[in-house]
Design a protein around this motif. Structure first.
Motif, PDB file in Angstrom:
ATOM      1  N   THR A 125       0.729  -0.982  -0.035  1.00  0.00           N
ATOM      2  CA  THR A 125      -0.032   0.007   0.075  1.00  0.00           C
ATOM      3  C   THR A 125       0.790   1.242   0.006  1.00  0.00           C
ATOM      4  N   ASN A 126       1.852   1.147   1.104  1.00  0.00           N
ATOM      5  CA  ASN A 126       2.779   2.627   1.216  1.00  0.00           C
ATOM      6  C   ASN A 126       3.577   2.904   0.051  1.00  0.00           C
ATOM      7  N   PHE A 127       3.675   1.799  -0.958  1.00  0.00           N
ATOM      8  CA  PHE A 127       4.831   2.010  -2.154  1.00  0.00           C
ATOM      9  C   PHE A 127       3.793   2.399  -3.246  1.00  0.00           C
ATOM     10  N   ILE A 128       2.556   2.314  -3.232  1.00  0.00           N
ATOM     11  CA  ILE A 128       1.894   3.084  -4.273  1.00  0.00           C
ATOM     12  C   ILE A 128       1.570   4.539  -3.521  1.00  0.00           C
ATOM     13  N   ASN A 129       1.390   4.563  -2.435  1.00  0.00           N
ATOM     14  CA  ASN A 129       1.287   6.016  -2.146  1.00  0.00           C
ATOM     15  C   ASN A 129       2.336   6.991  -2.187  1.00  0.00           C
ATOM     16  N   PHE A 130       3.399   6.472  -2.136  1.00  0.00           N
ATOM     17  CA  PHE A 130       4.961   7.029  -2.025  1.00  0.00           C
ATOM     18  C   PHE A 130       5.306   7.242  -3.770  1.00  0.00           C
ATOM     19  N   SER A 131       4.705   6.527  -4.422  1.00  0.00           N
ATOM     20  CA  SER A 131       5.068   6.709  -5.944  1.00  0.00           C
ATOM     21  C   SER A 131       3.935   7.891  -6.591  1.00  0.00           C
ATOM     22  N   ILE A 132       2.866   7.913  -5.933  1.00  0.00           N
ATOM     23  CA  ILE A 132       1.957   8.941  -6.450  1.00  0.00           C
ATOM     24  C   ILE A 132       2.540  10.328  -5.972  1.00  0.00           C
ATOM     25  N   ARG A 133       2.961  10.497  -4.598  1.00  0.00           N
ATOM     26  CA  ARG A 133       3.444  11.566  -3.880  1.00  0.00           C
ATOM     27  C   ARG A 133       4.904  11.900  -4.671  1.00  0.00           C
ATOM     28  N   LYS A 134       5.430  11.139  -5.123  1.00  0.00           N
ATOM     29  CA  LYS A 134       6.979  11.313  -5.802  1.00  0.00           C
ATOM     30  C   LYS A 134       6.579  11.532  -7.359  1.00  0.00           C
ATOM     31  N   LYS A 135       5.511  11.411  -7.879  1.00  0.00           N
ATOM     32  CA  LYS A 135       4.955  11.521  -9.109  1.00  0.00           C
ATOM     33  C   LYS A 135       5.719  10.595 -10.364  1.00  0.00           C
ATOM     34  N   LEU A 136       5.711   9.278  -9.854  1.00  0.00           N
ATOM     35  CA  LEU A 136       6.511   8.483 -10.608  1.00  0.00           C
ATOM     36  C   LEU A 136       5.259   7.241 -11.055  1.00  0.00           C
ATOM     37  N   ASP A 137       5.566   7.085 -12.387  1.00  0.00           N
ATOM     38  CA  ASP A 137       4.691   5.990 -13.162  1.00  0.00           C
ATOM     39  C   ASP A 137       5.150   4.579 -12.777  1.00  0.00           C
ATOM     40  N   ILE A 138       4.252   3.822 -12.211  1.00  0.00           N
ATOM     41  CA  ILE A 138       4.798   2.455 -11.276  1.00  0.00           C
ATOM     42  C   ILE A 138       5.529   1.551 -12.291  1.00  0.00           C
ATOM     43  N   VAL A 139       4.700   1.182 -13.596  1.00  0.00           N
ATOM     44  CA  VAL A 139       5.308   0.306 -14.230  1.00  0.00           C
ATOM     45  C   VAL A 139       6.516   0.791 -15.070  1.00  0.00           C
ATOM     46  N   ARG A 140       6.253   2.192 -15.430  1.00  0.00           N
ATOM     47  CA  ARG A 140       7.646   2.606 -16.345  1.00  0.00           C
ATOM     48  C   ARG A 140       8.873   2.615 -15.491  1.00  0.00           C
ATOM     49  N   SER A 141       8.739   3.212 -14.135  1.00  0.00           N
ATOM     50  CA  SER A 141       9.761   3.326 -13.344  1.00  0.00           C
ATOM     51  C   SER A 141      10.530   1.906 -12.967  1.00  0.00           C
ATOM     52  N   MET A 142       9.497   0.808 -12.914  1.00  0.00           N
ATOM     53  CA  MET A 142      10.166  -0.555 -12.651  1.00  0.00           C
ATOM     54  C   MET A 142      10.666  -1.037 -13.712  1.00  0.00           C
ATOM     55  N   MET A 143      10.408  -0.764 -14.778  1.00  0.00           N
ATOM     56  CA  MET A 143      11.041  -0.966 -16.323  1.00  0.00           C
ATOM     57  C   MET A 143      12.412  -0.379 -16.187  1.00  0.00           C
ATOM     58  N   ASP A 144      12.625   0.796 -15.976  1.00  0.00           N
ATOM     59  CA  ASP A 144      13.702   1.549 -15.982  1.00  0.00           C
ATOM     60  C   ASP A 144      14.516   0.961 -14.872  1.00  0.00           C
ATOM     61  N   CYS A 145      14.207   0.505 -13.648  1.00  0.00           N
ATOM     62  CA  CYS A 145      14.878   0.023 -12.849  1.00  0.00           C
ATOM     63  C   CYS A 145      15.549  -1.371 -13.219  1.00  0.00           C
ATOM     64  N   LEU A 146      14.685  -2.354 -13.385  1.00  0.00           N
ATOM     65  CA  LEU A 146      14.901  -3.706 -13.754  1.00  0.00           C
ATOM     66  C   LEU A 146      15.571  -3.879 -15.117  1.00  0.00           C
ATOM     67  N   LEU A 147      15.360  -3.001 -16.105  1.00  0.00           N
ATOM     68  CA  LEU A 147      15.647  -3.094 -17.470  1.00  0.00           C
ATOM     69  C   LEU A 147      14.972  -4.327 -18.028  1.00  0.00           C
ATOM     70  N   ALA A 148      13.556  -4.721 -17.828  1.00  0.00           N
ATOM     71  CA  ALA A 148      13.214  -5.986 -18.193  1.00  0.00           C
ATOM     72  C   ALA A 148      11.592  -5.517 -18.113  1.00  0.00           C
ATOM     73  N   LYS A 149      10.775  -6.445 -18.698  1.00  0.00           N
ATOM     74  CA  LYS A 149       9.269  -6.287 -18.339  1.00  0.00           C
ATOM     75  C   LYS A 149       8.902  -6.649 -17.158  1.00  0.00           C
ATOM     76  N   CYS A 150       7.961  -5.884 -16.483  1.00  0.00           N
ATOM     77  CA  CYS A 150       7.619  -6.131 -14.992  1.00  0.00           C
ATOM     78  C   CYS A 150       5.981  -6.235 -14.984  1.00  0.00           C
ATOM     79  N   THR A 151       5.431  -6.928 -14.124  1.00  0.00           N
ATOM     80  CA  THR A 151       4.047  -6.990 -14.089  1.00  0.00           C
ATOM     81  C   THR A 151       3.645  -6.586 -12.617  1.00  0.00           C
TER      82      THR A 151
END
Length: 196
Positions: free
Chosen positions: A72-98
């Motif tokens: 829950t708090n991961f979603i809230n902090f992502s919104i607060r920091k204006k991060l797109d969850i799926v795109r930011s995960m892909m940037d971090c892992l350099l692979a497709k994320c679900t």
């Protein structure tokens, strides 16, 4: 007849119970504790079976496309920091994320009320996979830890330090968190996009 002289008995004391006697209450309690400790020592210990997916501390089940359990708090902090969850995960892992959301996380978001309606709307996004869990309560942290222990094919995304500490104790399960304005993964050598 004269009165017989009584001689004083030498070194006579009153009879008292020995402190080591079993009738003394403290000794009875100590004896019970000893018996319980012996039973514990003799009882077979439960040792969890090691997962076959682990090669030493490397988890062979983890591979792209990555399944990421979100708290829950991961979603809230992502919104607060204006991060797109799926795109930011892909940037971090350099692979497709679900991104995966459990029923308990969804229930927790619904409980939080109107203040977190954006997080709830984001969690209902079709890109997010909904995972049914059969928990009796709906405490999300316990649910995520149980899922990670049971399947070992997830990366757990959370900003909660206590939950991260619990996840670190599970071998082969990486943990994703927000550092600055980027996502970071710990205990995962393949994450080339994560900041060091």
């Amino acid at each position: 007849m004269g009165k017989a002289k009584q001689t004083r008995k030498f070194a006579v004391t009153k009879k008292i119970i020995s402190p080591k006697d079993t009738r003394v209450q403290e000794n009875a309690e100590k004896a019970k504790q000893k018996v319980l400790e012996q039973k514990k020592a003799e009882a077979p210990r439960h040792v969890e079976q090691q997962s076959t997916a682990l090669f030493f501390s490397h988890n062979t089940q983890l591979g792209p496309p990555y399944n990421v359990l979100i708290d829950t708090n991961f979603i809230n902090f992502s919104i607060r920091k204006k991060l797109d969850i799926v795109r930011s995960m892909m940037d971090c892992l350099l692979a497709k994320c679900t991104p995966c959301v459990t029923d308990c996380v969804m229930a927790e978001l619904e409980k939080l009320g109107g203040k977190y309606r954006i997080a709830l709307r984001l969690a209902k996004d079709p890109r997010f996979e909904r995972i049914p869990c059969h928990c009796k309560g709906n405490y999300a942290d316990d649910c995520l830890v149980n899922m990670a222990k049971q399947w070992k094919c997830f990366i757990v995304a959370t900003c909660d330090k206590e939950l991260r500490g619990r996840i670190r104790k599970i071998p082969g399960v990486p943990c994703m968190y927000i550092s600055g304005y980027r996502y970071t993964v710990e205990r995962m050598p393949e994450a080339f996009g994560a900041p060091r």
